[in-house]
Design an enzyme around this catalytic site. Structure first.
Site, PDB file in Angstrom:
ATOM      1  N   CYS A   2       0.806  -1.062  -0.044  1.00 45.27           N
ATOM      2  CA  CYS A   2      -0.171  -0.041  -0.072  1.00 45.27           C
ATOM      3  C   CYS A   2       0.866   1.235  -0.062  1.00 45.27           C
ATOM      4  O   CYS A   2       0.174   2.235  -0.258  1.00 45.27           O
ATOM      5  CB  CYS A   2      -1.031   0.098   1.080  1.00 45.27           C
ATOM      6  SG  CYS A   2      -2.549   0.037   0.597  1.00 45.27           S
TER       7      CYS A   2
HETATM    8  N1  GLN Z   1      -3.254  -6.515  -3.321  1.00 42.96           N
HETATM    9  C1  GLN Z   1      -1.767  -6.409  -2.824  1.00 42.96           C
HETATM   10  C2  GLN Z   1      -1.654  -7.079  -1.446  1.00 42.96           C
HETATM   11  O1  GLN Z   1      -2.769  -7.789  -1.164  1.00 42.96           O
HETATM   12  C3  GLN Z   1      -1.420  -5.159  -2.429  1.00 42.96           C
HETATM   13  C4  GLN Z   1      -2.302  -4.319  -1.666  1.00 42.96           C
HETATM   14  C5  GLN Z   1      -2.207  -2.819  -1.534  1.00 42.96           C
HETATM   15  O2  GLN Z   1      -1.590  -2.365  -2.164  1.00 42.96           O
HETATM   16  N2  GLN Z   1      -2.645  -2.277  -0.580  1.00 42.96           N
HETATM   17  O3  GLN Z   1      -1.030  -7.262  -0.934  1.00 42.96           O
END
Ligand code: GLN
Length: 233
Positions: A2
């Site tokens: 994230c």
């Molecule tokens: N989809 C990815 C995960 O589950 C990245 C999540 C995100 O960027 N918050 O790790």
């Protein structure tokens, strides 16, 4: 992931990149300032970096929050690199919670982080994904096709899943490549080098926001910004 960041330039310590700034990745793991999806990034973290004379990057990843890693905090002030990718993770609902699901991913040469989400069903089958998390499958696809196809791959996946968010950040030791597709990214150019980050790590007015749906390339010669649509023709 994230929140992610990368550095290309004069070698600097991992602590100065990841832990020490007032709004460092460490602070962003519990108090991000610009995050649109999720509130904390406590589902793991990772850093990858290149050392002189060694083409393959070194990685330190963990399924724990960055603030719960005192051993890393102990060594980070004495680990230095001129090419770094780091990320803190907020897992998408339904995704596995494990060290191998934390960015940066690698094929042994390239480091790659994904901030976003993608429907795994739209991705072509890939070999050698590090985890079943959407980001690892996407990373395996990008690494398989090569960094020169990064923008084309993002445009293709974005067309297949219009709800996808595809902010990618990659390094190969000599350059950085990043895409904006649905989330934030900022850039800081200094005399010492260039930083790319999901959000600024301090209040330096020199940080600039990258517009959405762009490809950013950073080399020792400078930075280029290209709309991703313009590359599709
Ligand atoms: N989809 C990815 C995960 O589950 C990245 C999540 C995100 O960027 N918050 O790790």
């Amino acid at each position: 992931m994230c929140r992610h960041l990368a550095w290309l330039g004069r070698p600097r310590t991992l602590a100065s990149l990841v832990l020490e700034p007032p709004s460092s990745l460490l602070v962003q793991s519990y108090a991000p300032r610009r995050q649109r999806y999720g509130t904390v990034n406590a589902d793991g973290w990772g850093v990858g970096f290149y050392a002189p004379g060694r083409p393959e990057p070194a990685r330190w990843r963990s399924a724990r929050p960055l603030w719960g890693d005192p051993s890393f905090a102990s060594v980070a002030p004495v680990l230095s690199s001129g090419c770094v990718v780091a990320a803190v993770r907020s897992a998408t609902v339904g995704m596995p919670l494990e060290e191998s699901a934390a960015a940066p991913f690698t094929d042994g040469r390239v480091l790659l982080s994904h901030n976003g989400r993608v429907d795994r069903a739209v991705l072509p089958p890939v070999r050698d994904a590090e985890s079943t998390v959407d980001s690892a499958l996407l990373a395996a696809l990008v690494l398989d096709r090569g960094l020169d196809a990064l923008a084309a791959t993002v445009a293709e996946v974005g067309a297949a899943d219009p709800a996808a968010r595809l902010n990618l950040l990659a390094a190969d030791g000599a350059r950085l490549l990043a895409t904006t597709w649905g989330d934030t990214l900022s850039v800081l150019v200094t005399d010492e080098g260039t930083a790319l980050a999901s959000e600024p790590w301090d209040d330096d007015p020199a940080w600039r926001d990258v517009p959405d749906r762009h490809l950013v390339e950073v080399t020792p010669d400078g930075l280029t910004l290209t709309p991703i649509g313009a590359l599709r023709a």
